[in-house]
Write a protein that holds these residues in place. Structure first.
Motif, PDB file in Angstrom:
ATOM      1  N   ALA A  53       0.838  -1.200   0.000  1.00  7.33           N
ATOM      2  CA  ALA A  53       0.000   0.000   0.000  1.00  7.33           C
ATOM      3  C   ALA A  53       0.872   1.248   0.000  1.00  7.33           C
ATOM      4  O   ALA A  53       0.485   2.290   0.515  1.00  7.33           O
ATOM      5  CB  ALA A  53      -0.932  -0.020   1.214  1.00  7.33           C
ATOM      6  N   GLY A  64       3.513   3.848  -2.507  1.00  3.33           N
ATOM      7  CA  GLY A  64       3.230   4.696  -3.662  1.00  3.33           C
ATOM      8  C   GLY A  64       2.751   3.907  -4.869  1.00  3.33           C
ATOM      9  O   GLY A  64       1.722   4.223  -5.474  1.00  3.33           O
ATOM     10  N   ALA A  65       3.481   2.853  -5.234  1.00  2.00           N
ATOM     11  CA  ALA A  65       3.092   2.057  -6.398  1.00  2.00           C
ATOM     12  C   ALA A  65       1.796   1.296  -6.107  1.00  2.00           C
ATOM     13  O   ALA A  65       0.940   1.157  -6.990  1.00  2.00           O
ATOM     14  CB  ALA A  65       4.211   1.094  -6.761  1.00  2.00           C
ATOM     15  N   ASN A  68      -1.277  -5.393   3.543  1.00  2.00           N
ATOM     16  CA  ASN A  68      -0.023  -4.659   3.728  1.00  2.00           C
ATOM     17  C   ASN A  68       0.573  -4.976   5.090  1.00  2.00           C
ATOM     18  O   ASN A  68      -0.154  -5.261   6.039  1.00  2.00           O
ATOM     19  CB  ASN A  68      -0.287  -3.146   3.617  1.00  2.00           C
ATOM     20  N   ARG A  69       1.916  -4.928   5.158  1.00  2.00           N
ATOM     21  CA  ARG A  69       2.602  -5.175   6.434  1.00  2.00           C
ATOM     22  C   ARG A  69       2.038  -4.257   7.506  1.00  2.00           C
ATOM     23  O   ARG A  69       1.670  -4.690   8.589  1.00  2.00           O
ATOM     24  CB  ARG A  69       4.109  -4.936   6.242  1.00  2.00           C
ATOM     25  N   THR A  70       1.932  -2.968   7.202  1.00  2.00           N
ATOM     26  CA  THR A  70       1.299  -2.029   8.127  1.00  2.00           C
ATOM     27  C   THR A  70      -0.187  -1.990   7.769  1.00  2.00           C
ATOM     28  O   THR A  70      -0.589  -1.344   6.800  1.00  2.00           O
ATOM     29  CB  THR A  70       1.927  -0.623   7.983  1.00  2.00           C
ATOM     30  N   ARG A 119      -2.303   1.144   6.952  1.00  2.00           N
ATOM     31  CA  ARG A 119      -2.060   1.786   5.661  1.00  2.00           C
ATOM     32  C   ARG A 119      -2.952   1.152   4.583  1.00  2.00           C
ATOM     33  O   ARG A 119      -3.459   1.841   3.704  1.00  2.00           O
ATOM     34  CB  ARG A 119      -0.577   1.597   5.304  1.00  2.00           C
ATOM     35  N   THR A 162       4.848  -4.515  -3.185  1.00  2.00           N
ATOM     36  CA  THR A 162       5.836  -4.201  -2.146  1.00  2.00           C
ATOM     37  C   THR A 162       7.220  -4.253  -2.783  1.00  2.00           C
ATOM     38  O   THR A 162       7.371  -4.693  -3.924  1.00  2.00           O
ATOM     39  CB  THR A 162       5.807  -5.217  -0.976  1.00  2.00           C
ATOM     40  N   MET A 220      13.280  -7.500  -4.022  1.00  2.00           N
ATOM     41  CA  MET A 220      14.345  -6.727  -4.684  1.00  2.00           C
ATOM     42  C   MET A 220      15.705  -7.091  -4.122  1.00  2.00           C
ATOM     43  O   MET A 220      16.675  -7.256  -4.845  1.00  2.00           O
ATOM     44  CB  MET A 220      14.142  -5.227  -4.440  1.00  2.00           C
ATOM     45  N   ILE A 228       5.495  -6.416  -9.497  1.00  2.00           N
ATOM     46  CA  ILE A 228       5.953  -5.174 -10.127  1.00  2.00           C
ATOM     47  C   ILE A 228       7.428  -4.903  -9.840  1.00  2.00           C
ATOM     48  O   ILE A 228       8.019  -4.007 -10.412  1.00  2.00           O
ATOM     49  CB  ILE A 228       5.057  -3.963  -9.804  1.00  2.00           C
ATOM     50  N   GLY A 257       7.784  -7.750 -13.610  1.00  2.00           N
ATOM     51  CA  GLY A 257       7.676  -6.314 -13.375  1.00  2.00           C
ATOM     52  C   GLY A 257       8.098  -5.436 -14.539  1.00  2.00           C
ATOM     53  O   GLY A 257       7.788  -4.236 -14.564  1.00  2.00           O
ATOM     54  N   LEU A 275       6.690  -1.532 -16.096  1.00  2.00           N
ATOM     55  CA  LEU A 275       7.689  -0.494 -16.374  1.00  2.00           C
ATOM     56  C   LEU A 275       7.617  -0.086 -17.849  1.00  2.00           C
ATOM     57  O   LEU A 275       7.652   1.102 -18.187  1.00  2.00           O
ATOM     58  CB  LEU A 275       9.082  -1.032 -16.031  1.00  2.00           C
TER      59      LEU A 275
HETATM   60  P1  NAP Z   1       7.073   2.467  -1.102  1.00  2.00           P
HETATM   61  O1  NAP Z   1       6.132   3.589  -1.298  1.00  2.00           O
HETATM   62  O2  NAP Z   1       8.270   2.644  -0.234  1.00  2.00           O
HETATM   63  O3  NAP Z   1       6.216   1.218  -0.531  1.00  2.00           O
HETATM   64  C1  NAP Z   1       6.853   0.021  -0.138  1.00  2.00           C
HETATM   65  C2  NAP Z   1       5.805  -1.054   0.149  1.00  2.00           C
HETATM   66  O4  NAP Z   1       6.501  -2.287   0.431  1.00  2.00           O
HETATM   67  C3  NAP Z   1       4.928  -0.764   1.360  1.00  2.00           C
HETATM   68  O5  NAP Z   1       3.657  -1.352   1.149  1.00  2.00           O
HETATM   69  C4  NAP Z   1       5.689  -1.504   2.471  1.00  2.00           C
HETATM   70  O6  NAP Z   1       4.882  -1.871   3.570  1.00  2.00           O
HETATM   71  C5  NAP Z   1       6.135  -2.734   1.744  1.00  2.00           C
HETATM   72  N1  NAP Z   1       7.285  -3.394   2.352  1.00  2.00           N
HETATM   73  C6  NAP Z   1       8.565  -2.929   2.388  1.00  2.00           C
HETATM   74  N2  NAP Z   1       9.354  -3.827   3.032  1.00  2.00           N
HETATM   75  C7  NAP Z   1       8.554  -4.864   3.398  1.00  2.00           C
HETATM   76  C8  NAP Z   1       8.789  -6.077   4.084  1.00  2.00           C
HETATM   77  N3  NAP Z   1      10.016  -6.422   4.528  1.00  2.00           N
HETATM   78  N4  NAP Z   1       7.739  -6.920   4.279  1.00  2.00           N
HETATM   79  C9  NAP Z   1       6.506  -6.595   3.823  1.00  2.00           C
HETATM   80  N5  NAP Z   1       6.215  -5.440   3.172  1.00  2.00           N
HETATM   81  C10 NAP Z   1       7.232  -4.584   2.966  1.00  2.00           C
HETATM   82  O7  NAP Z   1       7.658   1.943  -2.492  1.00  2.00           O
HETATM   83  P2  NAP Z   1       6.941   2.000  -3.928  1.00  2.00           P
HETATM   84  O8  NAP Z   1       7.324   3.228  -4.648  1.00  2.00           O
HETATM   85  O9  NAP Z   1       5.489   1.705  -3.748  1.00  2.00           O
HETATM   86  O10 NAP Z   1       7.679   0.791  -4.700  1.00  2.00           O
HETATM   87  C11 NAP Z   1       7.440  -0.566  -4.346  1.00  2.00           C
HETATM   88  C12 NAP Z   1       8.134  -1.482  -5.350  1.00  2.00           C
HETATM   89  O11 NAP Z   1       7.529  -1.326  -6.626  1.00  2.00           O
HETATM   90  C13 NAP Z   1       9.628  -1.190  -5.555  1.00  2.00           C
HETATM   91  O12 NAP Z   1      10.311  -2.422  -5.658  1.00  2.00           O
HETATM   92  C14 NAP Z   1       9.661  -0.460  -6.894  1.00  2.00           C
HETATM   93  O13 NAP Z   1      10.889  -0.666  -7.601  1.00  2.00           O
HETATM   94  C15 NAP Z   1       8.525  -1.140  -7.614  1.00  2.00           C
HETATM   95  N6  NAP Z   1       7.926  -0.327  -8.695  1.00  2.00           N
HETATM   96  C16 NAP Z   1       7.843  -0.894  -9.923  1.00  2.00           C
HETATM   97  C17 NAP Z   1       7.268  -0.176 -10.954  1.00  2.00           C
HETATM   98  C18 NAP Z   1       7.175  -0.793 -12.315  1.00  2.00           C
HETATM   99  O14 NAP Z   1       6.872  -0.066 -13.269  1.00  2.00           O
HETATM  100  N7  NAP Z   1       7.383  -2.091 -12.475  1.00  2.00           N
HETATM  101  C19 NAP Z   1       6.769   1.125 -10.725  1.00  2.00           C
HETATM  102  C20 NAP Z   1       6.860   1.659  -9.443  1.00  2.00           C
HETATM  103  C21 NAP Z   1       7.452   0.920  -8.416  1.00  2.00           C
HETATM  104  P3  NAP Z   1       4.690  -0.852   4.824  1.00  2.00           P
HETATM  105  O15 NAP Z   1       3.594   0.089   4.411  1.00  2.00           O
HETATM  106  O16 NAP Z   1       4.310  -1.735   5.957  1.00  2.00           O
HETATM  107  O17 NAP Z   1       6.015  -0.151   5.028  1.00  2.00           O
END
Ligand code: NAP
Length: 267
Positions: free
Chosen positions: A125, A127-128, A147-149, A152, A185, A189, A210, A233, A237
């Protein structure tokens, strides 16, 4: 020369220049795609400066996707999502769009995934995740967001039609009756980890991750082992770049050329 680019910090490892340059080459366009790393306090100045210099379009990435909304006129989708990843300077005022949502939808469409009436589970939950949640809901799916949190997820679910919010412990139950699973999430990665228990995956699911680095995540390997359909993913992109290119230029993007270049850069 037409100038396009990416605003973010950091942007050094971005694949966007290579994807867009592949399209410019294909069409013989006199165009370039540059990367910019403004200080957060200078974001508005950077956008206004780009407009004044005749830049045609900018993508926006972390950490500016939310803050950029203050400096552009939002389209309806970007307004609902509350984030912008594409700015178009073609009109009187810069306009802000969210091609992450479009990219997620087109990636699923490309693989013939029927979303109207589907039961979708979205993990994440951030940004993406927000963009993907609206994409799934707008296409007619009911969306269970885990979502972990947990708060959110619940908060996001109040903004998205036909959505509910959950913690990760609900995943086994939610997936039992689901047709579509999207991981938004960042898990996978770094480290060979999956946010979803392998035993919750099944043959009736389409699983889109993704995360695109690595391309073959633990989640996608587990999904393939469970005979689920997998979508990596790079598709999202690719299609967010395709949607930005088409908005900026008004012409259909050379999707396969862009895809080939992107995939040659990923492992
Ligand atoms: P973000 O806003 O930082 O959100 C991260 C998400 O991952 C949150 O829901 C977070 O949960 C969760 N998370 C992080 N660590 C975790 C863990 N150890 N266990 C469980 N949940 C965890 O990041 P974002 O911008 O949304 O990006 C997320 C991913 O999408 C990245 O890998 C990014 O590269 C990828 N992405 C891909 C594309 C594409 O076009 N393919 C586009 C955008 C992003 P909490 O809320 O609990 O912290």
């Amino acid at each position: 020369m037409q100038v396009y680019g990416l605003l973010g910090n950091p942007v050094g490892h971005s694949l966007s220049p290579r994807i867009h340059h592949a399209a410019y080459r294909e069409f013989g366009m006199d165009a370039c795609y540059a990367t910019f790393e403004p200080e957060p306090s200078e974001l508005g100045t950077a956008i206004e400066g780009a407009r004044a210099l005749g830049v045609r379009g900018l993508n926006v990435t972390i950490p500016f996707k939310q803050d950029a909304i203050s400096f552009v006129e939002l389209d309806e989708l970007a307004d609902r999502i509350g984030a912008v990843n594409t700015i178009d300077f073609g009109g009187d005022r810069p306009t802000g769009h969210n091609t992450d949502a479009v990219g997620a939808r087109r990636a699923l469409e490309r693989h013939d995934v029927a979303l109207d009436g589907a039961r979708a589970v979205l993990v994440g939950a951030g940004g993406a995740g927000r963009a993907v949640a609206f994409a799934l809901s707008d296409a007619g799916a009911t969306v269970s967001i885990a979502n972990r949190t947990e708060e959110r997820a619940e908060e996001l679910a109040t903004a998205v039609p036909n959505a509910t919010g959950h913690g990760l412990s609900a995943l086994n139950d939610l997936l039992a009756n689901a047709n579509v699973l999207v991981n938004a999430t960042s898990v996978g990665m770094e480290g060979d980890e999956s946010p979803v228990p392998a035993d919750a995956l099944h043959r009736g699911l389409t699983v889109m991750d993704i995360v695109y680095q690595p391309l073959e995540t633990r989640l996608l390997r587990d999904a393939a082992a469970a005979d689920a359909t997998t979508i990596d993913g790079a598709w999202m992109l690719l299609y967010q770049a395709v949607a930005a290119f088409e908005r900026w230029t008004g012409q259909e993007a050379p999707v396969e050329v862009m895809n080939d270049v992107l995939r040659s850069e990923l492992t």
